[in-house]
Design an enzyme around this catalytic site. Structure first.
Site, mmCIF file in Angstrom:
data_model
loop_
_atom_site.group_PDB
_atom_site.id
_atom_site.type_symbol
_atom_site.label_atom_id
_atom_site.label_comp_id
_atom_site.label_asym_id
_atom_site.label_seq_id
_atom_site.Cartn_x
_atom_site.Cartn_y
_atom_site.Cartn_z
ATOM 1 N N LYS A 47 42.096 44.616 40.750
ATOM 2 C CA LYS A 47 41.879 43.368 41.491
ATOM 3 C C LYS A 47 42.518 42.148 40.819
ATOM 4 O O LYS A 47 42.928 41.222 41.500
ATOM 5 C CB LYS A 47 40.378 43.103 41.662
ATOM 6 C CG LYS A 47 39.718 44.022 42.683
ATOM 7 C CD LYS A 47 38.281 43.593 42.922
ATOM 8 C CE LYS A 47 37.622 44.466 43.955
ATOM 9 N NZ LYS A 47 36.275 44.005 44.302
ATOM 10 N N ALA B 15 28.439 37.925 36.180
ATOM 11 C CA ALA B 15 29.585 37.005 36.215
ATOM 12 C C ALA B 15 30.887 37.785 36.291
ATOM 13 O O ALA B 15 31.936 37.313 35.858
ATOM 14 C CB ALA B 15 29.562 36.113 34.975
ATOM 15 N N ASP C 150 35.689 39.510 49.462
ATOM 16 C CA ASP C 150 34.351 39.893 48.985
ATOM 17 C C ASP C 150 33.330 38.771 49.193
ATOM 18 O O ASP C 150 32.249 38.989 49.758
ATOM 19 C CB ASP C 150 34.390 40.258 47.489
ATOM 20 C CG ASP C 150 34.950 41.646 47.250
ATOM 21 O OD1 ASP C 150 34.924 42.475 48.180
ATOM 22 O OD2 ASP C 150 35.403 41.902 46.115
ATOM 23 N N GLY D 84 33.555 40.420 38.778
ATOM 24 C CA GLY D 84 34.395 40.164 39.955
ATOM 25 C C GLY D 84 33.593 39.791 41.194
ATOM 26 O O GLY D 84 33.912 38.804 41.879
ATOM 27 N N ALA D 85 32.547 40.548 41.488
ATOM 28 C CA ALA D 85 31.756 40.273 42.692
ATOM 29 C C ALA D 85 31.044 38.926 42.553
ATOM 30 O O ALA D 85 31.016 38.123 43.493
ATOM 31 C CB ALA D 85 30.739 41.389 42.918
ATOM 32 N N GLY E 240 23.509 45.158 50.199
ATOM 33 C CA GLY E 240 24.950 45.060 49.975
ATOM 34 C C GLY E 240 25.804 45.761 51.018
ATOM 35 O O GLY E 240 27.030 45.643 50.999
ATOM 36 N N THR F 92 40.969 47.844 44.480
ATOM 37 C CA THR F 92 39.653 47.903 43.854
ATOM 38 C C THR F 92 39.846 48.178 42.373
ATOM 39 O O THR F 92 40.981 48.211 41.880
ATOM 40 C CB THR F 92 38.741 48.917 44.588
ATOM 41 O OG1 THR F 92 37.406 48.754 44.107
ATOM 42 C CG2 THR F 92 39.195 50.352 44.390
ATOM 43 N N ASN G 180 41.364 41.381 46.691
ATOM 44 C CA ASN G 180 40.918 42.715 47.120
ATOM 45 C C ASN G 180 41.624 43.178 48.391
ATOM 46 O O ASN G 180 41.507 44.331 48.770
ATOM 47 C CB ASN G 180 39.390 42.760 47.304
ATOM 48 C CG ASN G 180 38.943 42.080 48.577
ATOM 49 O OD1 ASN G 180 39.626 41.211 49.098
ATOM 50 N ND2 ASN G 180 37.794 42.472 49.082
#
Ligand code: NDP
Length: 284
Positions: free
Chosen positions: A71, A133, A107, A135-136, A250, A67, A92
């Protein structure tokens, strides 16, 4: 007969990592499955990642979650990565197969599973708006494009990141994307089917904040999603529901990305309900 007192070790490398609740769902899952596996939160600073990855190999951990802030940097210490992780540019989840460390990114796949299983929605042919925009957002946008989403609008404050993600989707996936610079309240396109907050706006402790969206542009035909797992009912989702939209929190994404990692590590089906229950007991 000899008795083995050894447990298989997995966990997460992060900084900060103390408050990361993922341990709770994995420990519950191992117990439910009767597995002699343990999950630990390891506080690994950025400068110590090379040593930590070497230690993981030396002590023959079965795998590790990476994390923030590891990553992207983690890619350098792996023997192989999956094509999706290569596209996303981040890992991840790492699994040790013999002496090989293989990296993947669960993810976006976790988000897709939550979309299909919790919201009963197939992204194929849909129009999607992704707020953020980072990592997720990258993981989700790439997986949505690979899953056949028709059009993805990337909305971000920082143009360089947003443009790079839109370009990645246009160049490297079958999907089509455009970038919109985020300034002021963003008005959603009327024909958007899925709207995703992939920023950390609303994450505990800043629970009274919500992404800057013109809430009057939210329609009952839209599914409004949030990647923020804590609290699951973000202000954004509460206000979107008040506008008549369906919502997806989430927590499901967090559970499913963990469930995919569980199966990659152990080779067994994940006890998803046990994992969700364990997590929901510790988020606010
Ligand atoms: P990053 O730091 O990589 O990206 C953050 C993104 O949010 C950037 O696009 C940034 O924009 C944007 N952003 C931050 N603050 C604001 C703001 N005030 N207004 C508009 N945009 C903003 O973070 P991650 O992508 O790793 O994480 C984002 C969230 O996703 C976190 O809340 C994390 O908990 C969650 N997450 C949830 C998972 C789950 O399983 N449920 C899995 C992984 C992450 P800019 O580029 O302009 O700085």
């Amino acid at each position: 007969m000899t008795t083995s007192y050894r447990h298989e070790i997995v966990g997460v490398f992060g900084d900060p990592v103390d408050e990361n609740p993922t341990i709770v769902m994995f420990e519950a899952a191992f117990k439910a499955k009767g597995l002699r596996w343990r999950y630990q939160n390891f506080h690994v600073r950025a400068a110590d990642l090379p040593a930590a990855m070497a230690g993981l190999r030396a002590m023959r951990f079965r795998g590790i979650n990476l994390t923030l802030p590891h990553k992207i940097e983690g890619l350098r210490y792996l023997d192989r990565i999956t094509p999706e992780a290569g596209l996303i540019g981040a890992v991840n989840t790492v699994v040790r197969d013999g002496d090989m460390l293989i990296g993947t990114n669960t993810d976006g796949k976790g988000f897709l599973m939550a979309l299909k299983l919790n919201a009963n929605l197939d992204p194929s042919g849909r129009r999607v708006v992704v707020l953020g925009a980072g990592g997720a957002a990258r993981a989700i946008a790439v997986e949505l494009a690979l899953a056949g989403a028709r059009h993805i609008t990337i909305v971000n404050r920082t143009a360089s990141r947003g443009e790079a993600l839109a370009q990645l989707i246009n160049d490297k996936t079958p999907g089509k994307a455009e970038f919109v610079l985020w300034s002021g309240d963003y008005t959603l396109p009327r024909d958007a089917d899925i709207v995703i907050n992939a920023t950390d706006v609303g994450l505990y402790p800043r629970i009274h904040e919500r992404p800057r969206v013109n809430m009057d542009s939210i329609r009952p035909t839209m599914l409004v999603c949030d990647v923020v797992p804590n609290p699951p009912r973000t202000r954004f989702l509460i206000e979107a529901a008040a506008k008549g939209a369906k919502t997806l929190d989430g927590l499901g994404m967090l559970v499913y990305q963990g469930a995919i990692a569980f199966t990659i590590w152990t080779g067994q089906d994940a006890p998803v309900d046990v994992m969700r229950q364990a997590l929901s007991e510790v988020v606010i």
